[in-house]
Design an enzyme around this catalytic site. Structure first.
Site, mmCIF file in Angstrom:
data_model
loop_
_atom_site.group_PDB
_atom_site.id
_atom_site.type_symbol
_atom_site.label_atom_id
_atom_site.label_comp_id
_atom_site.label_asym_id
_atom_site.label_seq_id
_atom_site.Cartn_x
_atom_site.Cartn_y
_atom_site.Cartn_z
ATOM 1 C CG ASP A 68 32.572 13.706 -9.675
ATOM 2 O OD1 ASP A 68 33.630 14.456 -9.235
ATOM 3 O OD2 ASP A 68 31.522 13.807 -10.502
ATOM 4 C CB SER A 93 29.916 21.771 -25.185
ATOM 5 O OG SER A 93 29.325 23.109 -25.219
ATOM 6 C CE1 TYR A 113 33.200 22.902 -21.023
ATOM 7 C CE2 TYR A 113 32.226 24.363 -22.278
ATOM 8 C CZ TYR A 113 32.292 23.086 -21.555
ATOM 9 O OH TYR A 113 31.483 22.139 -21.522
ATOM 10 C CE LYS A 127 32.868 19.572 -22.433
ATOM 11 N NZ LYS A 127 32.556 18.186 -21.799
#
Length: 350
Positions: free
Chosen positions: A39, A135, A160, A164
């Protein structure tokens, strides 16, 4: 850390310090997996991993963690050299819808380049199993509010969501081109809740974009009131209806997907949701019950692009992944409130 022994295999979790990532790491450990977390901490900290260790009965710093940005190809290669990975769960991405509209290039650069680098290194080190955190934003909302299936029309309304969808497409192309690859796309609807202990939960770095973190911050007194955008939709109380899923149900779904990967199904897509929807006012009421006092709200006009109803058809996940949600709205709100009340400033106790 020394080179991993040939018999030890790990699951790499990118973005594993984030909200859904950290809860998934906890569930992986609970089910006996060895986990390595990568991360860049741009929207998180390593404190959630310390909480995972605490809840899992582990020693501090016993979860291998590498602060590496997926844009750093050499840094990523260095992680793959240290461990033998059986599979990857890929969460790492920027995820704020509003910010993606204001800064689209940041989102395309970060999310897509990071995924390209990850896949390049996976190919280089012969790691061919991936679970991808996608998503429901990839779908075109059904104008009649019908539940969305995996084959429902796609149509993103913001950068966004497009990242995805593009990331899904890239992974699909790799799966088609590279022999032996298995990839599962998990399209989830509205994650909420927190770990039942109250030690882990969502910690937005800015004013929350999503309803439930906003509601919980109003409940704890950090924000003044909830803004209800639109009260004239064709729904039971006039406010928008969405499908909510508890974060621990999501974590369990990721482990179920991981277990399915070795069965060699190639590329697959699954929706994750309850199959039922709650309105904005119903969510506010449920949180009011959980926290023991009325949560103030004001009615505002509709926002451009919002639709009346977005809910999931979860049948495929139930039939093929063996996954059904097990936590109800009451649990979501009680767990979320326990987290928010015990951690009013998130992981930073100021």
């Amino acid at each position: 850390m020394a080179e991993a022994s040939s018999s030890a295999t790990y699951v790499l979790v990118t973005g594993g310090a984030g909200f859904i990532g950290s809860h998934t790491v906890l569930e992986l450990l609970k089910q006996g997996y060895k986990v390595v977390v990568v991360d860049n901490l741009c929207n998180s900290s390593d404190i959630p991993l310390r909480r995972v260790e605490e809840l899992g009965g582990l020693k501090d710093n016993s979860i291998p963690f590498h602060k590496v940005d997926l844009g750093d190809l050499e840094g990523l290669r260095g992680v793959f050299r240290q461990y033998k990975f059986s599979s990857v769960i890929h969460f790492a991405a920027l995820k704020a819808v509003g910010e993606s509209v204001r800064k689209p290039l940041n989102y395309y650069r970060n999310n897509i380049t990071g995924t390209l680098n990850l896949l390049d290194v996976m190919i280089e080190f012969d790691v061919k199993n991936i679970v991808f955190s996608s998503s429901a934003t990839v779908y075109k909302a059904d104008p009649e509010g019908k539940p969305l299936r995996e084959d429902s029309p796609l149509g993103c309304t913001n950068p966004y969501g497009r990242t995805k969808l593009y990331m899904e497409s890239i992974i699909r192309d790799v799966t088609d081109a590279e022999h032996g690859w298995n990839a599962i796309m998990l399209r989830y609807f509205n994650p909420t809740g927190a770990h039942v202990s109250g030690r882990m939960g969502e910690d937005p770095k800015q004013i929350p974009n999503n309803l439930m973190p906003y509601v919980s911050q109003v409940a704890v007194g950090k924000l003044k009131e909830v803004h209800v955008f639109g009260t004239d939709y064709n729904t039971r109380d006039g406010t928008g209806v969405r499908d909510y899923i508890h974060v621990m149900d999501l974590a369990e779904a990721h482990v179920a997907a991981l277990k399915r990967l070795p069965d060699n199904h190639g590329y697959e897509v699954f929706n994750l949701g309850s199959g039922t929807g709650q309105s904005v006012l119903e969510m506010i009421d449920a949180m009011s019950v959980a926290c023991g006092h009325k949560i103030p709200y004001v009615n505002d006009p509709r926002r451009p692009g919002d639709v009346a109803t977005v809910i999931c058809n979860p049948d495929k996940a139930a039939g093929e992944l063996g996954f059904k949600v097990s936590r109800d709205l009451k649990s979501m709100c009680e767990d979320l409130w326990r987290w928010q009340e015990n951690n009013p400033n998130g992981f930073t106790q100021e």
